[in-house]
Design a protein around this motif. Structure first.
Motif, PDB file in Angstrom:
ATOM      1  N   UNK A 195       0.858  -1.182   0.000  1.00  0.00           N
ATOM      2  CA  UNK A 195       0.000   0.000   0.000  1.00  0.00           C
ATOM      3  C   UNK A 195       0.896   1.236   0.000  1.00  0.00           C
ATOM      4  N   UNK A 196       0.729   2.100  -0.989  1.00  0.00           N
ATOM      5  CA  UNK A 196       1.475   3.359  -1.076  1.00  0.00           C
ATOM      6  C   UNK A 196       0.653   4.451  -0.410  1.00  0.00           C
ATOM      7  N   UNK A 197       1.176   5.004   0.672  1.00  0.00           N
ATOM      8  CA  UNK A 197       0.437   5.987   1.464  1.00  0.00           C
ATOM      9  C   UNK A 197       1.093   7.355   1.336  1.00  0.00           C
ATOM     10  N   UNK A 198       0.364   8.312   0.774  1.00  0.00           N
ATOM     11  CA  UNK A 198       0.857   9.680   0.671  1.00  0.00           C
ATOM     12  C   UNK A 198       1.333  10.030  -0.731  1.00  0.00           C
ATOM     13  N   UNK A 199       1.324  11.328  -1.027  1.00  0.00           N
ATOM     14  CA  UNK A 199       1.731  11.794  -2.351  1.00  0.00           C
ATOM     15  C   UNK A 199       3.189  11.484  -2.647  1.00  0.00           C
ATOM     16  N   UNK A 200       4.057  11.636  -1.651  1.00  0.00           N
ATOM     17  CA  UNK A 200       5.478  11.369  -1.875  1.00  0.00           C
ATOM     18  C   UNK A 200       5.704   9.911  -2.235  1.00  0.00           C
TER      19      UNK A 200
END
Length: 253
Positions: free
Chosen positions: A180-185
């Motif tokens: 899971x990729x969390x956040x804009x960065x």
């Protein structure tokens, strides 16, 4: 010497404050509750960048390809396509409905890895507190060892120096596993895009199943993303060998 009006005397000043009221008091209720309309995301929204364009995308060493490419080579190797999500050994050739039961168990007992890279990790920690309590949906506890986890929540900016250790943690997690990729960065580089030290999205070095945008996303956003991951696990039933092994950068990015 300041003059205080009788009408404002005692407001916000110790025990004489006439407006003091505890948060759980019966009279401390909002005058009206606004009901939000249905906002379920049906398909991803793609907004092209028409406001600015970099004169030199590779300035200061930004936008360069990552040195970590072995997962991309594994994507082309058929030996990595073994169905590890089913029963192993002799039971693997026996048709059974146990696979469906296993997927239901996996979807409702997600064990995320205790790993945070930057400020988004604070929101990830908040999602596990008693206020939000993501354990209600079967997404707990956070494991301190990658060998006991099946979900990698990448929360924060991924630098080029940290990309190697992160991929090593991913490879140490047993199959089946999800990311899971969390956040804009984490999704695209965020405000540090075009930086020489930032990976412009973790999908350039490893596969990603669910994207949770925001800077930072609220704990509710992470919980919603984890619920979408549960739905994804159930929808992939019987198609585990078709999973992504290498980077999953969308076409045209």
């Amino acid at each position: 010497m300041s003059r205080v009006s009788r009408k404002t005397r005692g407001l916000g000043t110790g025990p004489d404050d006439t407006t003091a009221m505890s948060s759980d008091a019966s009279g401390n209720a909002p005058s009206a509750l606004a009901v939000r309309p249905e906002s379920a995301l049906i398909e991803p929204i793609v907004v092209p960048n028409t406001l600015w364009k970099s004169v030199d995308p590779t300035a200061y060493g930004g936008g360069l390809e990552s040195d970590i490419t072995h997962l991309a080579s594994h994507e082309l190797d058929p030996t990595f396509r073994r169905d590890d999500a089913r029963w192993s050994g002799p039971l693997e050739v026996i048709p059974t409905k146990a696979d469906y039961v296993l997927d239901l168990i996996r979807a409702n007992s997600l064990w995320p890895l205790l790993s945070g890279l930057a400020c988004c990790a604070i929101e990830m920690m908040s999602a596990a507190t008693s206020k939000n309590d993501m354990d209600r949906w079967g997404m707990f506890p956070f494991r301190a060892s990658p060998r006991q986890a099946d979900v990698l929540i990448v929360a924060g900016t991924l630098t080029t120096k940290m990309a190697g250790p992160l991929v090593r943690l991913w490879e140490q997690m047993p199959e089946p596993k999800w990311c899971v990729a969390m956040g804009d960065c984490t999704c695209s580089g965020g405000r540090y895009k075009r930086s020489y030290s930032t990976v412009e999205g973790i999908d350039r070095v490893m596969p990603v199943d669910v994207y949770v945008p925001g800077c930072p996303p609220r704990p509710e956003g992470l919980i919603y993303g984890m619920m979408k991951l549960q739905q994804l696990i159930k929808d992939r039933r019987g198609h585990w060998p078709e999973r992504a092994i290498g980077p999953t950068v969308p076409d045209g990015v």
